[in-house]
Design an enzyme around this catalytic site. Structure first.
Site, PDB file in Angstrom:
ATOM      1  N   ARG A 237      11.097   3.900   3.966  1.00  0.00           N
ATOM      2  CA  ARG A 237      10.643   2.915   4.963  1.00  0.00           C
ATOM      3  C   ARG A 237      11.882   2.141   5.416  1.00  0.00           C
ATOM      4  NH1 ARG A 237       5.498  -1.035   4.835  1.00  0.00           N
ATOM      5  NH2 ARG A 237       4.585   0.971   5.392  1.00  0.00           N
TER       6      ARG A 237
ATOM      7  N   ARG B 273       0.809  -1.217   0.000  1.00  0.00           N
ATOM      8  CA  ARG B 273       0.000   0.000   0.000  1.00  0.00           C
ATOM      9  C   ARG B 273       0.845   1.271   0.000  1.00  0.00           C
ATOM     10  NH1 ARG B 273      -2.868  -4.033   1.917  1.00  0.00           N
ATOM     11  NH2 ARG B 273      -0.782  -4.526   2.627  1.00  0.00           N
ATOM     12  N   THR B 274       1.754   1.384   0.974  1.00  0.00           N
ATOM     13  CA  THR B 274       2.459   2.657   1.175  1.00  0.00           C
ATOM     14  C   THR B 274       3.330   2.993  -0.031  1.00  0.00           C
ATOM     15  OG1 THR B 274       2.470   2.089   3.513  1.00  0.00           O
ATOM     16  CG2 THR B 274       3.849   3.933   2.850  1.00  0.00           C
TER      17      THR B 274
ATOM     18  N   HIS C 126       4.384   5.744  11.786  1.00  0.00           N
ATOM     19  CA  HIS C 126       3.958   5.618  10.384  1.00  0.00           C
ATOM     20  C   HIS C 126       3.016   6.809  10.150  1.00  0.00           C
ATOM     21  CE1 HIS C 126       2.849   4.110   6.587  1.00  0.00           C
ATOM     22  NE2 HIS C 126       2.487   2.878   6.874  1.00  0.00           N
TER      23      HIS C 126
ATOM     24  N   LYS D 261      26.187  -4.634  -0.343  1.00  0.00           N
ATOM     25  CA  LYS D 261      27.658  -4.743  -0.406  1.00  0.00           C
ATOM     26  C   LYS D 261      28.317  -3.996   0.739  1.00  0.00           C
ATOM     27  CE  LYS D 261      27.361  -4.728  -5.453  1.00  0.00           C
ATOM     28  NZ  LYS D 261      27.549  -3.865  -6.616  1.00  0.00           N
TER      29      LYS D 261
HETATM   30  N1   CP Z   1      -0.533  -0.028   5.854  1.00  0.00           N
HETATM   31  C1   CP Z   1       0.696  -0.285   5.360  1.00  0.00           C
HETATM   32  O1   CP Z   1       1.704   0.358   5.726  1.00  0.00           O
HETATM   33  O2   CP Z   1       0.724  -1.259   4.414  1.00  0.00           O
HETATM   34  P1   CP Z   1       2.035  -1.737   3.609  1.00  0.00           P
HETATM   35  O3   CP Z   1       2.961  -2.383   4.605  1.00  0.00           O
HETATM   36  O4   CP Z   1       1.537  -2.660   2.545  1.00  0.00           O
HETATM   37  O5   CP Z   1       2.682  -0.495   3.029  1.00  0.00           O
END
Ligand code: CP
Length: 308
Positions: A109, A59-60, A137, A87
């Site tokens: 992320r 999603r993100t 998040h 590496k």
């Molecule tokens: N909600 C969420 O962060 O989903 P993903 O891990 O798929 O990005």
């Protein structure tokens, strides 16, 4: 106010209530844009954004990429699995190499809590945290708040129960900060082993009985059991967790009221939510995903106004 108080989005903790209101109001305009036949605006035509993902995401990652493309930004994607990080290159060296290709913003992320904060101190670019380990998040909390407001109006005084694996959840912490800044009351609910010690010091109610949590709340934001972050057993079995904390249709029917059911995804069907809840009219899970694009457009557009 038309500008954010910060040039990075590292966590909701660092945002003011006015910043959050500005992002949510800006997202309303972008939601209108992404529902037009031509879903694109030229706002970030001169900006290049790198999405660097060191942890899995569906999603993100896609939501940021679509948000960037709908704002007409140039986009490059980087994932650790096929990069020179393998590496032995440091995070700062990797990102500085990406930035030397005239990249303006980094969406990252990472599995380490604080990694985006470290990056923001050590490189010259706007940094957006797309989830850092078990910490925050922020864009998930913003899209959750946007989706709740769409359904319930102003969140002042609304009651939100966050149910599930609070201990390992970055979504929980960002939601707590965001909802409190918008005036909502927050409860956390889960097995005692999955609640962080002293969580009540954040000003949240704590409930161990999921039926009581459902009876109290206007919104149930249900979280995934994050087995990948659990090195020890926090409950005897998934079957037992589901029996005591899983939400099914019968439990919602027994309530003397309507509640909104949310989930950030990915869902463990049959564990934290039964399919007849996940696919019901109570659930706004796919609306959350749709709203994620508009909210991330708003974040990127506003951060571009406070360039590093
Ligand atoms: N909600 C969420 O962060 O989903 P993903 O891990 O798929 O990005």
């Amino acid at each position: 106010m038309s500008q954010l108080s910060t040039r990075h989005l590292l966590g909701i903790k660092d945002l003011t209530s006015a910043d959050i209101q500005l992002i949510l109001e800006t997202a309303e305009n972008f939601k209108e844009v992404i529902n037009r036949p031509i879903k694109k605006v030229p706002s970030l035509r001169d900006i290049t954004i790198a999405n660097i993902f060191f942890e899995n995401s569906t999603r993100t990652r896609l939501s940021f990429e679509l948000a960037e493309k709908r704002l007409s930004a140039d986009v490059v994607n980087f994932s650790s699995s096929n990069s020179s990080v393998k590496k032995g290159e440091t995070l700062v060296d990797t990102v500085n190499n990406i930035l030397s290709m005239k990249v303006d913003m980094v969406v990252m992320r990472h599995s380490s809590p604080g990694a985006p904060h470290f990056l923001a101190r050590n490189v010259k670019a706007n940094i957006v945290n797309a989830g850092d380990g078990t910490h925050e998040h922020p864009t998930q909390a913003l899209l959750d708040a946007f989706s709740m407001r769409e359904k319930l109006g102003d969140l002042q005084g609304k009651k939100v129960a966050i149910i599930g694996d609070i201990l390992h959840s970055r979504v929980a912490l960002s939601n707590i900060f965001c909802l409190q800044k918008l005036g909502a009351e927050v409860m956390v609910c889960g097995p005692i082993t999955l609640l962080p010690k002293h969580i009540e010091s954040l000003g949240v109610k704590v409930e161990l009985d999921v039926r009581k949590a459902l009876a109290w709340c206007d919104v149930a934001n249900v979280l995934r059991i994050q087995l990948e972050r659990q090195q020890i057993k926090y409950f005897p079995s998934l079957r037992e967790y589901s029996l005591y904390y899983g939400i099914n249709k019968k439990m919602l029917e027994e309530l003397d009221k309507e509640i909104v059911v949310m989930h950030p995804g990915p869902i463990n069907r049959g564990v934290e939510l039964s399919s007849d809840v996940a696919d019901s009219d109570h659930a706004i899970i796919l609306q959350q995903v749709e709203n994620g694009v508009a909210v991330r457009m708003a974040v990127l557009y506003l951060l571009a106004g406070v360039r590093a």
